[in-house]
Design an enzyme around this catalytic site. Structure first.
Site, mmCIF file in Angstrom:
data_model
loop_
_atom_site.group_PDB
_atom_site.id
_atom_site.type_symbol
_atom_site.label_atom_id
_atom_site.label_comp_id
_atom_site.label_asym_id
_atom_site.label_seq_id
_atom_site.Cartn_x
_atom_site.Cartn_y
_atom_site.Cartn_z
ATOM 1 N N THR A 84 48.628 31.567 36.090
ATOM 2 C CA THR A 84 47.470 31.518 35.192
ATOM 3 C C THR A 84 47.012 30.076 35.030
ATOM 4 O O THR A 84 47.831 29.167 34.906
ATOM 5 C CB THR A 84 47.748 32.162 33.808
ATOM 6 O OG1 THR A 84 46.684 31.803 32.918
ATOM 7 C CG2 THR A 84 49.071 31.767 33.210
ATOM 8 N N HIS A 138 44.378 41.632 27.934
ATOM 9 C CA HIS A 138 42.940 41.761 28.222
ATOM 10 C C HIS A 138 42.544 43.163 28.646
ATOM 11 O O HIS A 138 41.507 43.348 29.270
ATOM 12 C CB HIS A 138 42.532 40.730 29.286
ATOM 13 C CG HIS A 138 42.663 39.318 28.800
ATOM 14 N ND1 HIS A 138 42.782 38.237 29.627
ATOM 15 C CD2 HIS A 138 42.707 38.818 27.529
ATOM 16 C CE1 HIS A 138 42.889 37.130 28.897
ATOM 17 N NE2 HIS A 138 42.859 37.462 27.632
HETATM 18 P P1 NAD Z 1 42.581 32.387 36.803
HETATM 19 O O1 NAD Z 1 41.797 32.964 37.924
HETATM 20 O O2 NAD Z 1 41.898 31.559 35.790
HETATM 21 O O3 NAD Z 1 43.759 31.461 37.386
HETATM 22 C C1 NAD Z 1 44.562 31.910 38.430
HETATM 23 C C2 NAD Z 1 45.728 30.973 38.573
HETATM 24 O O4 NAD Z 1 46.574 31.530 39.582
HETATM 25 C C3 NAD Z 1 45.342 29.555 39.010
HETATM 26 O O5 NAD Z 1 46.044 28.614 38.218
HETATM 27 C C4 NAD Z 1 45.817 29.502 40.470
HETATM 28 O O6 NAD Z 1 46.244 28.207 40.853
HETATM 29 C C5 NAD Z 1 46.965 30.486 40.445
HETATM 30 N N1 NAD Z 1 47.302 31.093 41.731
HETATM 31 C C6 NAD Z 1 46.512 31.334 42.800
HETATM 32 N N2 NAD Z 1 47.222 31.909 43.793
HETATM 33 C C7 NAD Z 1 48.491 32.051 43.321
HETATM 34 C C8 NAD Z 1 49.685 32.589 43.881
HETATM 35 N N3 NAD Z 1 49.738 33.097 45.111
HETATM 36 N N4 NAD Z 1 50.800 32.578 43.117
HETATM 37 C C9 NAD Z 1 50.785 32.047 41.853
HETATM 38 N N5 NAD Z 1 49.675 31.522 41.293
HETATM 39 C C10 NAD Z 1 48.537 31.534 42.017
HETATM 40 O O7 NAD Z 1 43.353 33.593 36.164
HETATM 41 P P2 NAD Z 1 43.855 33.812 34.678
HETATM 42 O O8 NAD Z 1 44.398 32.536 34.137
HETATM 43 O O9 NAD Z 1 44.699 35.027 34.745
HETATM 44 O O10 NAD Z 1 42.534 34.154 33.840
HETATM 45 C C11 NAD Z 1 41.622 34.973 34.420
HETATM 46 C C12 NAD Z 1 41.115 36.164 33.632
HETATM 47 O O11 NAD Z 1 40.539 37.014 34.640
HETATM 48 C C13 NAD Z 1 42.181 36.989 32.974
HETATM 49 O O12 NAD Z 1 41.717 37.262 31.711
HETATM 50 C C14 NAD Z 1 42.231 38.300 33.752
HETATM 51 O O13 NAD Z 1 42.094 39.416 32.869
HETATM 52 C C15 NAD Z 1 41.027 38.315 34.639
HETATM 53 N N6 NAD Z 1 41.382 38.691 36.048
HETATM 54 C C16 NAD Z 1 42.347 39.631 36.275
HETATM 55 C C17 NAD Z 1 42.726 39.950 37.569
HETATM 56 C C18 NAD Z 1 43.813 41.001 37.759
HETATM 57 O O14 NAD Z 1 44.007 41.847 36.884
HETATM 58 N N7 NAD Z 1 44.563 40.962 38.871
HETATM 59 C C19 NAD Z 1 42.113 39.320 38.655
HETATM 60 C C20 NAD Z 1 41.114 38.351 38.393
HETATM 61 C C21 NAD Z 1 40.755 38.038 37.073
#
Ligand code: NAD
Length: 229
Positions: free
Chosen positions: A171, A104
């Site tokens: 994820t 992404h």
């Molecule tokens: P999402 O927010 O949809 O899902 C996050 C997942 O992480 C959930 O299933 C949740 O239960 C889990 N989670 C929460 N805390 C956790 C922990 N401590 N350890 C392990 N798992 C944990 O995220 P996604 O599926 O990556 O999709 C979101 C989209 O948003 C992606 O395309 C991404 O590019 C973008 N995004 C990126 C970031 C980043 O780069 N750090 C942050 C937020 C969103």
């Protein structure tokens, strides 16, 4: 050496202090996705979008990789580790992972609005109106916004098909096409899923769910894998 492929999402960076958006009621740092992460948002309000990603870069510069990122680096001693991340942060690279592809996009890169193949590093946190590519057009964040094609998907599928072990970390498996990658894992190869909440996936044989945070979940995974190096 066996190939261990990882699909990581926002949850792997949660313990570093970067919020996921599913856990914040579908908002990304208090913004609706439609306002900051779509081509329409960019057309409507470039200042808002540029400012949002400037804030994300500032935040990313203030955090560090956590134990889960480092555990994946350690696994390189035993496996050919390939990371496919949905994250736009660079915590896998800072931790030292060698093979990382970003499905992404990347926070610390910009791209030309005239030719998306022109991609540039952003050395600090700022990308502003008036920052131009070599063709003279405005630079935008090098992020795959919702509704845009995912150019790295083909290579991600190829990597996934070669996996001897496939690991999904942090994820929700709610964002497509990335979430569909699990279907390209060879049916005979194991899939491990590390997440405190059960992601939206139909269970199949050879699938193990480690219901835990990324850091402690990775410790459990290392124990599970100890005999398969
Ligand atoms: P999402 O927010 O949809 O899902 C996050 C997942 O992480 C959930 O299933 C949740 O239960 C889990 N989670 C929460 N805390 C956790 C922990 N401590 N350890 C392990 N798992 C944990 O995220 P996604 O599926 O990556 O999709 C979101 C989209 O948003 C992606 O395309 C991404 O590019 C973008 N995004 C990126 C970031 C980043 O780069 N750090 C942050 C937020 C969103």
């Amino acid at each position: 050496m066996k190939t261990l492929v990882v699909l990581s999402g926002a949850g792997i960076s949660a313990e570093s202090g970067i919020n996921t958006f599913r856990d914040s009621g579908g908002l990304w740092e208090n913004h609706r996705i439609e306002d900051v992460a779509t081509p329409e948002a960019w057309r409507r309000n470039q200042d808002l979008v540029l400012n949002f990603y400037n804030e994300r870069r500032k935040q990313a510069l203030s955090v560090k990789p956590n134990a889960a990122h480092y555990a994946l680096v350690e696994l390189e001693k035993y496996y050919n580790v390939q990371i496919i991340t949905q994250n736009v942060d660079n915590l896998h690279e800072i931790a030292g992972s060698k093979n990382v592809i970003h499905l992404h996009g990347e926070l610390f890169k910009s791209e030309s609005t005239k030719n998306p193949e022109l991609v540039y590093d952003i050395p600090s946190w700022e990308l502003n109106k008036g920052d131009l590519c070599e063709l003279g057009s405005q630079l935008r964040p090098h992020i795959v916004w919702f509704g845009e094609a995912v150019p790295m998907m083909d290579i991600a599928i190829e990597i996934t098909e070669r996996a001897d072990i496939f690991v999904v970390i942090g994820t929700s498996l709610a964002v497509y096409p990335a979430a569909g990658l699990v279907h390209y894992v060879n049916a005979d190869k194991p899939i491990y899923i590390i997440d405190p909440a059960k992601p939206d996936i139909t269970f199949r044989k050879n699938m193990t769910f480690i219901q835990d945070k990324a850091s402690t979940g990775m410790e459990k995974l290392k124990q599970e894998l100890a005999f398969s190096f």
